[in-house]
Write a protein that holds these residues in place. Structure first.
Motif, mmCIF file in Angstrom:
data_model
loop_
_atom_site.group_PDB
_atom_site.id
_atom_site.type_symbol
_atom_site.label_atom_id
_atom_site.label_comp_id
_atom_site.label_asym_id
_atom_site.label_seq_id
_atom_site.Cartn_x
_atom_site.Cartn_y
_atom_site.Cartn_z
ATOM 1 N N TYR A 251 0.823 -1.212 0.000
ATOM 2 C CA TYR A 251 0.000 0.000 0.000
ATOM 3 C C TYR A 251 0.856 1.262 0.000
ATOM 4 N N SER A 252 2.046 1.158 0.579
ATOM 5 C CA SER A 252 2.983 2.287 0.516
ATOM 6 C C SER A 252 3.473 2.477 -0.923
ATOM 7 N N TYR A 255 0.895 4.127 -3.154
ATOM 8 C CA TYR A 255 0.881 5.581 -2.936
ATOM 9 C C TYR A 255 2.080 6.242 -3.620
ATOM 10 N N LYS A 258 1.851 6.438 -7.436
ATOM 11 C CA LYS A 258 0.917 7.481 -7.894
ATOM 12 C C LYS A 258 1.413 8.892 -7.574
ATOM 13 N N GLU A 259 1.762 9.124 -6.310
ATOM 14 C CA GLU A 259 2.050 10.490 -5.859
ATOM 15 C C GLU A 259 3.487 10.949 -6.119
ATOM 16 N N PRO A 333 5.343 11.037 3.354
ATOM 17 C CA PRO A 333 3.972 11.554 3.453
ATOM 18 C C PRO A 333 3.613 11.767 4.921
ATOM 19 N N TRP A 336 3.491 9.044 8.171
ATOM 20 C CA TRP A 336 4.135 7.758 7.894
ATOM 21 C C TRP A 336 5.268 7.414 8.857
#
Length: 341
Positions: A251-252, A255, A258-259, A333, A336
């Motif tokens: 899941y990291s 992210y 995408k980011e 982020p 985190w």
């Protein structure tokens, strides 16, 4: 560092080393006690404990990292807290309040601070929280008492010779049942994987790939890690299924892709017969961050992705970014990182 320890940081493997303190808390009569740090690494439990007979236990894995300026930080411990509680709910064990879970991890890291490897060695302090059902009980039901424990060990970098692709083989065995405990981090899932792993290793592969138990057409997990692939049109794709353990690393990476890298991302079906869509592939988890996949053998044919010897450019960028965040070299982020003070 409060005390010197005689460890060759550059030659650490992934094996048990007794550190000075661990945290132990007991649940009885409906609540957890305050918990305490202890020096003894032996647990004494009833011979009738449900953990021994009925597999009523779960665990987590996270790490503490030393940054360039000497600080120590944890990576997304709130996610480990959520996941251990999901596992506890699934097998009828009491949940651990998030504050208690994170505080226990911090206490253990601080008490063993001199075991946190120096920055630049690639080594980390691996933290293992677990919950077990204990007490006198022989019926197939939830335990009358529970132990929550957290210990830690210094571990070396997963890749001794640098990031390098390895090959996997599709297993004929299932890791978990449909609607079973595949989405919980319970020991039974790992016990079931020992034999298929040995079969794969004897054939010269790093580990095996598990397909979905219902149809055997879709990739679910890669050994004890999650799968991801990079498509020809630069999409980051990872399987979605209730019997996959939800990897915090995965899941990291979703992210970050995408980011940070501006990629499209998707959780969906990864058909074993349609590997041609991927130019790169990898397995991800706490231990290795990313294990690049050179090729996957299925029905006697080896499908090679980017290369069997070179890491793909996107996989390398994903690895460097996440590794950089964990060690404090890349801006993380919000939320985190938890600093151990």
């Amino acid at each position: 560092m409060s005390k010197n320890v005689n460890i060759d940081w550059s030659n650490l493997g992934f094996s048990y080393i007794k550190t000075d303190f661990r945290y132990v808390s007991r649940w009885k009569d409906g609540s957890w006690d305050e918990g305490q740090l202890v020096e003894d690494n032996q647990l004494t439990i009833s011979e009738a404990s449900t953990a021994l007979h009925y597999g009523q236990q779960c665990f987590e894995g996270l790490k503490a990292y030393r940054t360039k300026d000497g600080k120590i930080q944890l990576f997304r411990p709130d996610q480990n807290s959520k996941r251990i509680n999901n596992s506890c709910r699934r097998i009828l064990m009491p949940e651990i309040p998030e504050e208690k879970f994170i505080d226990a991890c911090i206490k253990v890291v601080k008490a063993n601070e001199h075991y946190v490897p120096p920055y630049g060695t690639g080594a980390t302090l691996y933290i293992r929280p677990f919950v077990i059902g204990v007490g006198d009980n022989i019926g197939v039901k939830t335990a009358p008492e529970f132990i929550f424990c957290v210990f830690c060990i210094p571990v070396g970098p997963y890749f001794k010779g640098g990031l390098a692709p390895v090959n996997f083989i599709v297993s004929e065995y299932d890791r978990a049942a449909p609607y079973g405990t595949g989405g919980a981090k319970v020991g039974g899932n790992y016990a079931a994987s020992l034999y298929p792993h040995e079969v794969a290793a004897k054939k010269g592969f790093a580990d095996c790939i598990y397909l979905d138990p219902a149809t055997h057409t879709k990739i679910e997990e890669v050994g004890a890690a999650n799968f991801f692939g990079i498509t020809k049109d630069n999409k980051f794709i990872t399987p979605q299924s209730p019997s996959i353990l939800p990897s915090i690393t995965k899941y990291s990476l979703l992210y970050i892709a995408k980011e940070y890298l501006g990629m499209e991302t998707e959780e969906g079906d990864v058909l074993i017969d349609n590997l041609d869509r991927f130019t790169e592939a990898g397995a991800c988890g706490t231990a290795a961050v990313i294990t690049p996949i050179g090729g996957i053998e299925y029905k006697g044919n080896l499908h090679v992705f980017h290369s069997e010897t070179e890491v793909g450019p996107i996989t390398k960028k994903l690895y460097d970014t996440l590794y950089g965040i964990q060690f404090g070299d890349v801006k993380a982020p919000e939320g985190w990182i938890v600093e151990v003070k």
